[in-house]
Design a protein around this motif. Structure first.
Motif, PDB file in Angstrom:
ATOM      1  N   SER A  69      -3.407  13.305  -1.179  1.00  0.00           N
ATOM      2  CA  SER A  69      -4.764  13.650  -0.752  1.00  0.00           C
ATOM      3  C   SER A  69      -5.297  14.757  -1.660  1.00  0.00           C
ATOM      4  N   ILE A  70      -6.596  14.756  -1.880  1.00  0.00           N
ATOM      5  CA  ILE A  70      -7.184  15.742  -2.794  1.00  0.00           C
ATOM      6  C   ILE A  70      -7.132  17.139  -2.193  1.00  0.00           C
ATOM      7  N   ASP A  71      -7.572  17.264  -0.944  1.00  0.00           N
ATOM      8  CA  ASP A  71      -7.584  18.569  -0.277  1.00  0.00           C
ATOM      9  C   ASP A  71      -6.437  18.595   0.718  1.00  0.00           C
ATOM     10  N   ASN A  72      -5.203  18.726   0.231  1.00  0.00           N
ATOM     11  CA  ASN A  72      -4.019  18.594   1.069  1.00  0.00           C
ATOM     12  C   ASN A  72      -3.962  19.698   2.117  1.00  0.00           C
ATOM     13  N   ARG A  73      -3.835  19.297   3.384  1.00  0.00           N
ATOM     14  CA  ARG A  73      -3.684  20.224   4.500  1.00  0.00           C
ATOM     15  C   ARG A  73      -3.115  19.442   5.675  1.00  0.00           C
ATOM     16  N   SER A  74      -2.858  20.120   6.747  1.00  0.00           N
ATOM     17  CA  SER A  74      -2.210  19.473   7.886  1.00  0.00           C
ATOM     18  C   SER A  74      -3.057  18.359   8.477  1.00  0.00           C
ATOM     19  N   THR A  75      -4.378  18.506   8.424  1.00  0.00           N
ATOM     20  CA  THR A  75      -5.258  17.477   8.958  1.00  0.00           C
ATOM     21  C   THR A  75      -5.630  16.425   7.926  1.00  0.00           C
ATOM     22  N   ASP A  76      -5.209  16.585   6.686  1.00  0.00           N
ATOM     23  CA  ASP A  76      -5.464  15.610   5.619  1.00  0.00           C
ATOM     24  C   ASP A  76      -4.240  15.571   4.703  1.00  0.00           C
ATOM     25  N   PRO A  77      -3.097  15.044   5.215  1.00  0.00           N
ATOM     26  CA  PRO A  77      -1.847  15.123   4.448  1.00  0.00           C
ATOM     27  C   PRO A  77      -1.708  13.987   3.436  1.00  0.00           C
ATOM     28  N   ASP A  78      -0.696  14.118   2.576  1.00  0.00           N
ATOM     29  CA  ASP A  78      -0.267  12.984   1.759  1.00  0.00           C
ATOM     30  C   ASP A  78       0.363  11.933   2.679  1.00  0.00           C
ATOM     31  N   TYR A  79       0.552  10.736   2.114  1.00  0.00           N
ATOM     32  CA  TYR A  79       1.191   9.669   2.889  1.00  0.00           C
ATOM     33  C   TYR A  79       2.354   9.108   2.086  1.00  0.00           C
ATOM     34  N   ALA A  80       3.488   8.901   2.730  1.00  0.00           N
ATOM     35  CA  ALA A  80       4.653   8.305   2.081  1.00  0.00           C
ATOM     36  C   ALA A  80       5.255   7.260   3.010  1.00  0.00           C
ATOM     37  N   GLY A  81       5.578   6.083   2.448  1.00  0.00           N
ATOM     38  CA  GLY A  81       6.201   5.032   3.236  1.00  0.00           C
ATOM     39  C   GLY A  81       7.681   5.306   3.454  1.00  0.00           C
ATOM     40  N   ASN A  82       8.291   4.461   4.269  1.00  0.00           N
ATOM     41  CA  ASN A  82       9.698   4.639   4.631  1.00  0.00           C
ATOM     42  C   ASN A  82      10.406   3.283   4.541  1.00  0.00           C
ATOM     43  N   PRO A  83      11.192   3.050   3.485  1.00  0.00           N
ATOM     44  CA  PRO A  83      11.848   1.743   3.330  1.00  0.00           C
ATOM     45  C   PRO A  83      12.930   1.477   4.362  1.00  0.00           C
TER      46      PRO A  83
END
Length: 734
Positions: free
Chosen positions: A507-521
């Motif tokens: 995410s551009i403005d990384n914060r708790s309400t706008d986090p990155d996303y990562a999948g889980n294999p």
């Protein structure tokens, strides 16, 4: 006359489920009514015609099928002149439609979202990227709502299944054209639909097509508040946004049918869906308390093109002993290109000029077959297969000020997903007595998924589920229309492509309400044991009272955890233990003439759905599964005469707080939708349909909160302005 017990049940249902919308009518008396014999001899041909009509009128799928099914007819689908099928479904009992921003509607049964509610088109899943917002009701023949699983369809249906059946019937010489327009709620634009069908000897054809082109303009207001551990305010911000967009979609559903010399049929059916979406928004953020926003002025643009093509060939072979073989092969393709741009003015203290370019292509093939035969006495045996293979390729390129963010990746981040699926099933519908029928089925379904890419290690996922299914229908003796239903099912929910791919989306403005996303294999499928029971009372022609209850026990349910990894906030799906969900549904509908002999031609409808759930691993109250809708209701009224009909519908969805994790909550705002329509027939070939929606002018609102480590809560709310809208459609037959 109704018995005191039946009158009590009817009154209780009406009091609990204030009049609402239901979709079917039932005619149990038609089955019970004996055929009348004339005193004088009647030609044999006329007697046969009367018997055929009586038999057709006697059967009703809602009442007579052992497997629970609600069928929404084409007449009900087009009644309000909706431009997409999502608007149709919000009037169906037991279904809620969630849309936090007025777009990308999510269909829910038992209050649970699309991951638990299975959406099928002609009995098969649609490609990724397809949305019901882009499917016109005019290309649909009927909608089937299955509350309990059946072995014939995929058992990835924890909450239930909505099967959308595209146009199939080819009426001789049918030609219809509709042209309309919509205005209001910041949206306006034309719509057009055409339907052509005819029969040419042993061949018949039909073509259904539609186009919708709308422009939108609306304002968005977001607020953000922060507090310390003592409850003192530390942050107060407001963001005012102005948004303009264009949305265009095209649907085309051609069908060809041949009757062969031996009685077999061969059918070719295709479906084309094309969507073009453009959106531009400008945001201005002002801070009255606390640090200023990172980007006080921000422009955002979205450009998205999505195309779906599906074509199938269906062969039906009838055998001499009454058996039938039904085989279908399909090819599926989906293509999506999306550009997301965010930019600040040149004079901004902190500049951003970011472009994320996404491309996805999906190709696949499926084959479905069913052998059916009546064996012994009153046994309808069916068995078959459902197999498919698909590949999906995704790429993501990110640019900052025209330069690649990851210059070592010449074509950006790339990934490929391959899915092989095989299912085999058998089912038997057995009429033990004229009043008691039993459905037994079993389905084995295996899925193999491989994900590979240039930024992560190849992952492989394998799962298989054995799903026994039992449903039974018992028509109570010495009654005209009292019956009981019961079902035990084993269903599941498989992880999606996006959940399995371990690649991180930043995410551009990384914060708790706008986090990155990562999948889980390592995600496993969610497995559910379900129980359903209902009592139905068909107390007059077209009159129904239904009371039903359900329970689902879900193991290895999936939820998203948001954590700080030392550098950035990251959201990841994980299997989190067991969840339980329970539901109660009340439904009634009847013509006013059923209780008032000389009443006008008015039909009343009502439904009420209540849901409860609890999940492991989330402490505290309000830990409902998947943001489950706790209470929903529909009420409606229709009036019809030969040249004029009108009606209104009210849909209510209760809100409430949902605890997502120990530190994160969201708040669902209650939704009230009031609609009305009127149809005037100038003559048998020309009519005008007018519909009003969102008459209460309710905005779309989303709220959430998060407690960061060592700090107090952060509260965020976004309001998308909306208002009433008007649709008018001129319908012509030629």
């Amino acid at each position: 006359m109704l018995s005191p017990i039946r009158l009590t049940l009817l009154a209780a249902a009406l009091a609990a489920a204030f009049p609402a919308l239901a979709q079917d009518s039932a005619t149990p008396q038609a089955a019970a009514a004996p055929a009348k014999t004339a005193a004088a001899p009647v030609p044999e041909q006329k007697i046969q015609q009367v018997e055929v009509r009586a038999g057709a009128a006697a059967y009703h799928p809602r009442r007579d099928d052992t497997a629970t099914k609600i069928v929404v007819s084409q007449e009900e689908i087009v009644k309000y002149g909706d431009t997409n099928v999502a608007d149709v479904l919000k009037r169906v009992p037991g279904i809620t439609v969630n849309s936090p921003n007025g777009r990308n509607a999510e269909i829910r049964m038992r209050g649970l979202g699309a991951g638990y509610t299975q959406i099928l088109i002609n009995g098969e899943r649609a490609p990724n990227g397809f949305t019901l917002d882009s499917l016109s009701p005019d290309v649909i023949e009927r909608i089937e709502v299955l509350r309990a699983a059946s072995a014939e369809f995929s058992t990835q249906s924890v909450a239930g299944t909505v099967n959308i059946v595209l146009k199939k019937t080819a009426r001789s010489g049918q030609r219809e054209f509709k042209i309309g327009a919509r205005t209001g709620s910041g949206q306006h634009g034309p719509t057009a639909n055409i339907q052509l069908s005819d029969k040419l000897g042993k061949m018949s054809y039909s073509v259904a097509g539609s186009v919708v082109a709308e422009q939108s303009k609306r304002s968005i207001v977001s607020t953000e508040q922060g507090f310390d551990l003592a409850g003192n305010p530390t942050l107060a911000r407001q963001t005012d946004g102005a948004e303009e967009g264009r949305f265009t979609f095209y649907n085309l559903a051609p069908r060809l049918n041949w009757t062969l010399d031996n009685g077999d049929t061969l059918t070719s059916q295709s479906f084309v869906n094309s969507v073009r979406f453009r959106n531009h928004s400008h945001e201005t953020t002002s801070t009255s308390l606390g640090p200023a926003a990172v980007y006080p002025l921000l422009d955002s643009r979205v450009k998205s093109d999505n195309d779906v093509l599906r074509t199938e060939l269906n062969w039906v072979h009838k055998m001499a002993d009454g058996a039938k073989l039904d085989v279908k092969a399909s090819l599926i393709g989906g293509w999506n290109t999306t550009d997301n741009t965010r930019a600040t003015p040149p004079a901004a203290t902190r500049r951003v000029d970011n472009l994320v370019h996404l491309e996805a292509e999906e190709r696949g093939t499926t084959t479905v077959g069913k052998f059916s035969k009546t064996i012994m006495k009153d046994h309808a045996l069916g068995m078959g297969w459902d197999a498919g293979y698909s590949e999906r390729e995704d790429s993501r390129e990110e640019f900052e000020a025209g330069n690649r963010v990851f210059p070592a990746l010449a074509h950006g981040e790339e990934s490929r997903s391959r899915v092989a699926r095989l299912a085999m099933y058998a089912q038997d519908e057995w009429s033990l007595t004229p009043r008691w029928s039993l459905y037994l089925g079993a389905r084995w379904e295996g899925i193999r998924t491989t994900t590979s890419g240039n930024t992560f290690v190849t992952g492989r996922s394998s799962s298989n589920v054995w799903s026994p299914v039992m449903q039974t229908l018992f028509k109570i003796p010495d009654t005209k229309g009292d019956q009981l239903r019961f079902a035990v099912t084993r269903t599941y929910k498989a992880p999606s492509f996006q959940q399995l791919i371990p690649r991180r989306q930043t995410s551009i403005d990384n914060r708790s309400t706008d986090p990155d996303y990562a999948g889980n294999p390592d995600l496993k499928p969610e497995l559910a044991l379900g129980l359903d029971a209902s009592y139905e009372l068909y107390w007059a022609e077209g009159a129904l009272v239904s009371i039903s209850g359900s329970m689902r026990r879900i193991d290895d349910y999936t939820r998203f955890l948001v954590n700080f990894d030392g550098a950035r906030w990251v959201a990841m799906p994980v299997n989190a233990g067991r969840a339980m969900t329970r539901g109660l549904e009340l439904e009634t509908k009847f013509p006013l003439k059923a209780v008032m002999k000389d009443a006008p031609a008015i039909d009343l409808r009502a439904s009420l759905s209540a849901n409860w759930s609890r999940v492991d691993g989330v402490p505290g109250p309000d830990n409902r599964l998947d943001g489950q809708t706790p209470l929903s209701a529909n009420l409606g009224i229709d009036y019809k005469r030969s040249d004029f009909s009108t009606g209104a519908s009210f849909a209510y969805r209760q809100g409430g707080t949902v605890r997502i994790s120990e530190r994160q909550t969201s708040f669902i705002v209650a939704r009230r939708d009031l609609e009305a329509y009127a149809l005037y027939k100038f003559n048998p070939k020309q009519q005008l349909r007018v519909a009003l929606s969102n008459l209460l002018g309710q905005d779309f609102v989303s709220r959430g909160s998060f407690v960061e480590e060592g700090r107090g809560p952060i509260l965020r709310q976004t309001r998308f302005k909306a208002g009433p809208s008007l649709r008018a459609t001129l319908e012509l037959k030629f």
